[in-house]
Scaffold this motif. Structure first.
Motif, short mmCIF file in Angstrom:
data_model
loop_
_atom_site.label_atom_id
_atom_site.label_comp_id
_atom_site.label_asym_id
_atom_site.label_seq_id
_atom_site.Cartn_x
_atom_site.Cartn_y
_atom_site.Cartn_z
N ASP A 159 0.83 -1.20 0.00
CA ASP A 159 0.00 0.00 0.00
C ASP A 159 0.87 1.25 0.00
N ARG A 160 0.61 2.14 -0.96
CA ARG A 160 1.44 3.35 -1.08
C ARG A 160 1.27 4.28 0.11
N GLY A 161 0.03 4.44 0.58
CA GLY A 161 -0.20 5.35 1.70
C GLY A 161 0.51 4.91 2.96
N SER A 162 0.45 3.62 3.26
CA SER A 162 1.12 3.11 4.45
C SER A 162 2.63 3.30 4.36
N ALA A 163 3.18 3.00 3.18
CA ALA A 163 4.63 3.17 2.99
C ALA A 163 5.03 4.63 3.14
N PHE A 164 4.23 5.52 2.58
CA PHE A 164 4.53 6.95 2.66
C PHE A 164 4.48 7.43 4.11
N ALA A 165 3.45 7.00 4.83
CA ALA A 165 3.31 7.43 6.22
C ALA A 165 4.44 6.90 7.09
N LEU A 166 4.82 5.65 6.87
CA LEU A 166 5.87 5.03 7.68
C LEU A 166 7.25 5.61 7.39
N ALA A 167 7.57 5.78 6.11
CA ALA A 167 8.94 6.13 5.73
C ALA A 167 9.17 7.63 5.58
N VAL A 168 8.27 8.31 4.90
CA VAL A 168 8.51 9.72 4.58
C VAL A 168 8.02 10.63 5.69
N MET A 169 6.91 10.27 6.33
CA MET A 169 6.36 11.12 7.40
C MET A 169 6.95 10.78 8.76
N ASN A 170 7.89 9.89 8.79
CA ASN A 170 8.56 9.52 10.03
C ASN A 170 9.16 10.76 10.71
N PRO A 171 8.94 10.95 12.01
CA PRO A 171 9.52 12.12 12.69
C PRO A 171 11.03 12.24 12.54
N LEU A 172 11.73 11.12 12.35
CA LEU A 172 13.17 11.21 12.12
C LEU A 172 13.48 11.97 10.84
N VAL A 173 12.64 11.79 9.84
CA VAL A 173 12.84 12.52 8.58
C VAL A 173 12.62 14.01 8.81
N VAL A 174 11.54 14.34 9.49
CA VAL A 174 11.21 15.75 9.71
C VAL A 174 12.22 16.43 10.63
N LEU A 175 12.52 15.80 11.75
CA LEU A 175 13.35 16.45 12.76
C LEU A 175 14.85 16.32 12.48
N ASP A 176 15.27 15.16 12.01
CA ASP A 176 16.71 14.93 11.83
C ASP A 176 17.17 15.33 10.43
#
Length: 208
Positions: A159-176
């Motif tokens: 599922d594209r949405g689940s993958a996007f939420a898990l990998a791209v929206m991960n707080p590590l991506v945003v904060l780090d």
């Protein structure tokens, strides 16, 4: 800044991180319970999360100041592999570098050091403008991830949405990656984009 104000600031930062983690957990749980969720609203949430981080000073790490100092070294003809930022002497770049790395040679490849030099040159050697340049590079990396992760997920029947939420929206991506303007953002973006291109039968493009 007084001790009390600093303490309150730290508390607010950790509170914000906790709220972000909680929001991300609930979002992932919701998306996984609803396969086929469109990417558009998820992208909107990611933009809302990232916007205040993008305009904030570097967070949780001072590595970006080392990138800028090493770029300045290259523009001056000083090898970042033979010397640490201390070779620049007193100035705005060295003052911002973490003392731990002041005498450490660069661990990054020549392509990154050349890109760092270009950013410093384009900024007119202004530290703030150079930091904006490195933040833009991190944004490019995250943008590549945002494009490539759904492509990869679809190519393996996930599922594209689940993958996007898990990998791209991960707080590590945003904060780090974004908050700290780490060069890992560009590395990961190019890596995932290359894998997505290969899975889309553009192997030559992926290898580039």
């Amino acid at each position: 800044v007084g001790t009390t104000a600093r303490f309150l600031g730290i508390i607010l930062v950790y509170l914000g991180i906790a709220l972000l983690l909680g929001s991300w957990y609930e979002l992932v749980r919701t998306v996984r319970a609803r396969p086929g969720t469109a990417l558009a609203p998820l992208i909107g949430v990611l933009v809302a999360w990232a916007a205040p981080i993008v305009v904030a000073p570097p967070l949780f790490s001072r590595d970006v100041y080392s990138y800028a100092a090493q770029g300045q070294m290259v523009t001056r003809g000083i090898s970042p592999y033979a010397h640490g930022p201390a070779a620049l002497g007193a100035g705005p770049y060295l003052r911002l570098v973490d003392p731990l790395w002041a005498h450490s040679p660069a661990p990054y490849g020549p392509a990154w050091e050349r890109l760092s030099a270009w950013i410093v040159q384009l900024s007119g050697r202004d530290v703030l403008t150079a930091l904006v340049g490195f933040r833009l590079v991190a944004l490019v990396g995250v943008g590549l991830m945002a494009w490539a992760v759904p492509v990869l997920a679809r190519s393996v029947g996930r599922d594209r949405g689940s993958a996007f939420a898990l990998a791209v929206m991960n707080p590590l991506v945003v904060l780090d990656l974004l908050g700290s303007s780490h060069n890992d953002a560009l590395m990961l973006g190019l890596l995932v984009a290359g894998c997505a291109a290969a899975r889309s039968r553009h192997v030559a493009v992926g290898l580039l």
